[in-house]
Scaffold this active site. Structure first.
Site, PDB file in Angstrom:
ATOM      1  N   THR A   1       0.839  -1.228   0.035  1.00 29.53           N
ATOM      2  CA  THR A   1       0.027  -0.055  -0.146  1.00 29.53           C
ATOM      3  C   THR A   1       0.885   1.279   0.114  1.00 29.53           C
ATOM      4  OG1 THR A   1      -1.752  -1.172   1.222  1.00 29.53           O
ATOM      5  CG2 THR A   1      -1.711   1.278   1.216  1.00 29.53           C
TER       6      THR A   1
ATOM      7  N   THR B   1       1.885  -4.264   4.565  1.00 30.50           N
ATOM      8  CA  THR B   1       1.797  -4.631   6.072  1.00 30.50           C
ATOM      9  C   THR B   1       1.536  -5.953   6.350  1.00 30.50           C
ATOM     10  OG1 THR B   1      -0.266  -3.384   5.938  1.00 30.50           O
ATOM     11  CG2 THR B   1       1.681  -1.896   6.220  1.00 30.50           C
ATOM     12  N   ASP B   2       0.765  -6.548   5.612  1.00 26.53           N
ATOM     13  CA  ASP B   2      -0.121  -7.797   5.857  1.00 26.53           C
ATOM     14  C   ASP B   2       0.836  -8.962   6.382  1.00 26.53           C
ATOM     15  OD1 ASP B   2      -2.523  -6.505   5.635  1.00 26.53           O
ATOM     16  OD2 ASP B   2      -3.022  -7.712   3.897  1.00 26.53           O
TER      17      ASP B   2
ATOM     18  N   LYS C   1       1.503  -7.556  13.259  1.00 29.11           N
ATOM     19  CA  LYS C   1       0.344  -6.676  12.911  1.00 29.11           C
ATOM     20  C   LYS C   1      -0.907  -7.128  13.552  1.00 29.11           C
ATOM     21  CE  LYS C   1      -2.158  -4.568   8.965  1.00 29.11           C
ATOM     22  NZ  LYS C   1      -2.421  -4.829   7.635  1.00 29.11           N
TER      23      LYS C   1
END
Length: 392
Positions: free
Chosen positions: A78, A152-153, A229
């Site tokens: 992202t 980020t996942d 996360k």
């Protein structure tokens, strides 16, 4: 008309913005603060062309600062995406120079590398190796600190692998964004800024550097094997599990405050990459009703991490199968609670499991990554057990 700056005198006030789309009944306008609004044509009393044109999503080029010697590795995610204003989806990939320009970093990026461009949900363990090789290349070209832009996942998987695969690391900051970088609400600016501060610091560790809270005043650096996360959308999605973060970085001052006194200092020794990997390992979450026969599939694997309940437990039905498998492959036990410890001697079930399984501390994901690294390094079961216990 599209891409041009207009002043609109409307029923509800004066608005200036770039027209990014025209429909029969309304204009879609991009305001100078980055937000988008729609204006019905019936509400417009007067509109004036201000003779300024842009490409939607275009950014200025970065300006050299004359200090610092950092490397930047772009892998996708992202943080490097733009909103497609025609569809409303996040899809198109930004130019790396555009991405660096938006943050106005305090230190110069001298070396840029990009081993691949993928959303992090599409990464596999072999991509972790490519990231480490990219870090090694960037280091050998002279980088004194490195920023890795990443989705980020699954960033905590990649940071954990880099932590294990790099000896004597320079400061390496994995970072990303929860909002695409062309949005006014993006968290990329602070995350990149804070990452550059970390990468120029005296902390010789792989870390994830992201927002500390939902506000834009601080970011935290979390040890690469302790980060996870913990929220799907919030800016402060990443938390340090079972230990304090390494450091806090203040925005916009750039002050770095050490939080975890047990941090590893930057070494004078050469950084060495040892990207061991064997993918014949698995991470399995147990649950009520888990069918032991599922484990048959993993008979030809070399190791399994069991994310157990509580302090590291499974149902009694799983014990015979796990015990049988443990003769030929490594069985590690961790907890799906995320926070807290595993312990084999508090409950009788733990005592049973500990006769053939190894109890491990830390998150399931970290221990899965560690397993794949160790499987690539060690050839026999005893060596695997010793190394899994030795490594943090």
């Amino acid at each position: 008309m599209v891409g041009e700056l207009y002043r609109f005198i409307t029923d509800f006030g004066v608005i200036e913005g770039y027209i990014i789309k025209e429909e029969p009944n309304y204009y879609l306008i991009k305001l100078k603060n980055g937000y988008n609004i729609g204006i019905k044509k019936s509400q417009i009393k007067e509109m004036e062309n201000l003779n300024e044109k842009i490409k939607v999503g275009q950014f200025p080029k970065r300006k050299p600062k004359g200090i610092g010697n950092l490397g930047f590795i772009y892998t996708g995610g992202t943080i490097g995406s733009k909103v497609d204003y025609l569809t409303g989806g996040v899809s198109a990939i930004m130019d790396i120079e555009e991405l660096l320009a938006i943050a106005d970093l305090p230190y110069d990026i001298k070396i840029i590398d990009s081993p691949f461009v993928k959303f992090s949900e599409d990464l596999n363990p072999k991509d972790w190796v490519e990231i480490v090789k990219s870090i090694e290349r960037t280091y050998k070209k002279g980088a004194e600190g490195i920023i890795v832009a990443h989705g980020t996942d699954t960033m905590h998987f990649s940071s954990a692998y880099a932590y294990y695969a790099l000896e004597n690391p320079i400061p390496i900051a994995f970072t990303g964004a929860q909002r695409s970088s062309d949005r006014a609400s993006t968290d990329a600016v602070i995350n990149l800024f804070a990452s550059s501060i970390y990468a120029n610091s005296n902390i010789g560790e792989v870390a994830i550097v992201m927002h500390e809270t939902i506000n834009d005043d601080t970011a935290i650096a979390i040890r690469g094997i302790s980060a996870r996360k913990m929220h799907s959308t919030r800016r402060d999605a990443f938390k340090s599990i079972n230990e304090e973060p390494l450091a806090r970085i203040y925005y916009p001052s750039g002050k770095l405050e050490i939080i975890n006194k047990k941090y590893r200092k930057r070494s004078d020794k050469e950084m060495v990459a040892k990207p061991y990997l064997d993918t014949k390992g698995a991470l399995i979450w147990v649950y009520p009703g888990f069918d032991p026969s599922i484990l048959e599939y993993y008979r030809n694997y070399r190791g399994i991490i069991i994310a157990g309940t509580g302090m590291g437990h499974t149902s009694k039905e799983l014990i015979p199968m796990l015990k049988e498998l443990s003769k030929d492959l490594f069985i590690g036990i961790t907890t799906q609670c995320i926070y807290g410890i595993t312990h084999p001697y508090v409950y009788s079930r733990g005592r049973e499991l500990s006769k053939f399984a190894t109890y491990l501390q830390g998150t399931p994901e970290k221990n899965y990554v560690k397993l794949l690294y160790v499987l690539g390094k060690e050839s026999d079961l005893d060596g695997i057990k010793k190394e899994m216990k030795r490594l943090p």
